[in-house]
Design a protein around this motif. Structure first.
Motif, PDB file in Angstrom:
ATOM      1  N   ILE A  30       0.808  -1.013   0.134  1.00 51.11           N
ATOM      2  CA  ILE A  30      -0.187   0.197   0.108  1.00 51.11           C
ATOM      3  C   ILE A  30       0.408   0.917   0.015  1.00 51.11           C
ATOM      4  N   THR A  31       0.644   2.082  -0.493  1.00 48.10           N
ATOM      5  CA  THR A  31       1.351   3.336  -0.840  1.00 48.10           C
ATOM      6  C   THR A  31       0.381   4.823  -0.359  1.00 48.10           C
ATOM      7  N   TYR A  32       0.718   5.287   0.170  1.00 43.54           N
ATOM      8  CA  TYR A  32      -0.509   6.496   0.818  1.00 43.54           C
ATOM      9  C   TYR A  32      -0.166   7.738  -0.341  1.00 43.54           C
ATOM     10  N   GLU A  33      -1.105   8.302   0.210  1.00 42.70           N
ATOM     11  CA  GLU A  33      -1.825   9.003  -0.503  1.00 42.70           C
ATOM     12  C   GLU A  33      -2.120  10.881  -0.252  1.00 42.70           C
ATOM     13  N   GLU A  34      -1.584  11.809   0.404  1.00 44.19           N
ATOM     14  CA  GLU A  34      -2.258  12.882   0.505  1.00 44.19           C
ATOM     15  C   GLU A  34      -3.302  12.949   1.020  1.00 44.19           C
ATOM     16  N   ASP A  35      -4.405  13.308  -0.192  1.00 42.98           N
ATOM     17  CA  ASP A  35      -5.670  13.269  -0.216  1.00 42.98           C
ATOM     18  C   ASP A  35      -7.043  12.482   0.180  1.00 42.98           C
ATOM     19  N   ARG A  36      -5.883  10.906   0.379  1.00 39.15           N
ATOM     20  CA  ARG A  36      -6.847   9.915   0.711  1.00 39.15           C
ATOM     21  C   ARG A  36      -7.901   9.650   2.113  1.00 39.15           C
ATOM     22  N   SER A  37      -8.945   9.694   2.843  1.00 38.08           N
ATOM     23  CA  SER A  37      -9.101   9.326   4.162  1.00 38.08           C
ATOM     24  C   SER A  37      -8.584   7.645   3.701  1.00 38.08           C
ATOM     25  N   LEU A  38      -8.810   7.125   5.351  1.00 37.95           N
ATOM     26  CA  LEU A  38      -9.110   5.604   5.771  1.00 37.95           C
ATOM     27  C   LEU A  38      -9.903   5.425   6.761  1.00 37.95           C
ATOM     28  N   LEU A  39     -11.095   4.710   6.495  1.00 37.48           N
ATOM     29  CA  LEU A  39     -12.130   4.320   7.282  1.00 37.48           C
ATOM     30  C   LEU A  39     -11.186   2.838   8.268  1.00 37.48           C
ATOM     31  N   PHE A  40     -11.413   3.343   9.578  1.00 40.01           N
ATOM     32  CA  PHE A  40     -11.245   1.909  10.450  1.00 40.01           C
ATOM     33  C   PHE A  40     -12.640   1.762  11.479  1.00 40.01           C
ATOM     34  N   VAL A  41     -13.189   0.264  11.108  1.00 37.12           N
ATOM     35  CA  VAL A  41     -14.480   0.006  11.622  1.00 37.12           C
ATOM     36  C   VAL A  41     -13.581  -1.280  12.515  1.00 37.12           C
ATOM     37  N   THR A  42     -14.520  -1.175  14.025  1.00 39.03           N
ATOM     38  CA  THR A  42     -13.757  -1.780  14.879  1.00 39.03           C
ATOM     39  C   THR A  42     -15.588  -2.691  15.546  1.00 39.03           C
ATOM     40  N   LEU A  43     -15.099  -3.784  16.062  1.00 42.52           N
ATOM     41  CA  LEU A  43     -16.759  -4.345  16.905  1.00 42.52           C
ATOM     42  C   LEU A  43     -16.236  -4.442  18.268  1.00 42.52           C
TER      43      LEU A  43
END
Length: 233
Positions: A30-43
Motif C-alpha cells: 500500500i502506498t500513501y496518498e495525501e488526499d485520501r482518508s482511511l476508514l477503520f471499523v471495529t467491533l
C-alpha cells in the motif's frame, strides 16, 4: 531438444500456475496518498468507526499492513472479523490480532502488530460514530472533505441532524459560551430541545464532564434544510 519440446506444454502450465500463485497470494504493498482518508471499523457490536485523515496515523496503519507476510496462507473459508480497514478501494479484514484477509486471501500479521492497529484507532482524535450507511457514504466520497474530523457530537446517532460549532477558531481557554448550529439534513421534521451534556475526548474515549446546567424544557421543530442556532454556556 525433442524431449524438451515434448514437455513444453507441461512446463508452460507449471509456469502459469506459479505466476498465478504469486499474483493471487502476494500482499499488494500500500502506498500513501495525501488526499485520501482511511476508514477503520471495529467491533464489538454495534460496530464503531472512525474516518481517519491524520497523515501520521494513516502512514502508521499502512506500515503495519505492509508488514504482513509476503505470501498468503490460503483462502479464508470462515466468517467473522474484529475490525475492517478500508483504503483506496480495498478492504482489509482483521480476523484476529495475527491474521488479516484481503480479497478472501489470508495473510499473517507480524507479532503484536494487530494490537498496535487497534491502539492507533483508540488514540486517534477522529470522531468515533456508529458505523452505518451514512458513514460509508461520506467516506466513499473519496476525499478528506468527507471526513468525520469535524466539530460534531461524539457517537452521534443524529438521524441526519448535524451539530457544529459556529466559530471554532475563536475559542479560547477563557471562552464561557459556545454558539452551536443545528442543521436538519433529512427530508422530515426533527424535534430538538435545550438540554445538552458535555463530553471530553481523552485519548479516543469520550467521558461526560460534570457540569451542572439549567435549561428551559422546550421543544423545537427543525424543518428539512433548516439551520438553528443554540448557545451553550
Amino acid at each position: 531438444m525433442k524431449s524438451i519440446k515434448k514437455y513444453w506444454p507441461a512446463l508452460f502450465l507449471i509456469l502459469v500456475f506459479v505466476l498465478l500463485f504469486i499474483y493471487l497470494f502476494t500482499f499488494k504493498e500500500i502506498t500513501y496518498e495525501e488526499d485520501r482518508s482511511l476508514l477503520f471499523v471495529t467491533l464489538p457490536s454495534p460496530p464503531q468507526a472512525k474516518i481517519i485523515t491524520d497523515k501520521e496515523e494513516i502512514q502508521s496503519i499502512i506500515g503495519i499492513l505492509n508488514d504482513s507476510s509476503k505470501f498468503g496462507h490460503g483462502l479464508n473459508g470462515r466468517a467473522g472479523w474484529i475490525g475492517q480497514i478500508r483504503y483506496k478501494g480495498v478492504t482489509y479484514i482483521i480476523n484476529n490480532k495475527t491474521t488479516i484477509e484481503v480479497n478472501r486471501v489470508m495473510y499473517k500479521l507480524a507479532e503484536e502488530k494487530g494490537e498496535k492497529l487497534f491502539e492507533i484507532y483508540r488514540k486517534s482524535q477522529a470522531v468515533e460514530e456508529d458505523f452505518g450507511d451514512q458513514v460509508l457514504e461520506r467516506f466513499n466520497e473519496g476525499k478528506k472533505g468527507g471526513s468525520s474530523n469535524r466539530n460534531t457530537e461524539p457517537n452521534d446517532k443524529s438521524d441526519q441532524l448535524t451539530l457544529e460549532i459556529a466559530n471554532p477558531k475563536d475559542i479560547r481557554p477563557s471562552t464561557k459560551e459556545l454558539l452551536l448550529v443545528l442543521e436538519n439534513q433529512s427530508d422530515h421534521d426533527i424535534r430538538a430541545g435545550e438540554a445538552y451534556a458535555l463530553k471530553r475526548n481523552n485519548q479516543g474515549e469520550w467521558t461526560v464532564v460534570d457540569n451542572p446546567i439549567s435549561y428551559e424544557d422546550l421543544a423545537y421543530i427543525i424543518r428539512p434544510g433548516e439551520r438553528k442556532n443554540s448557545n451553550v454556556c
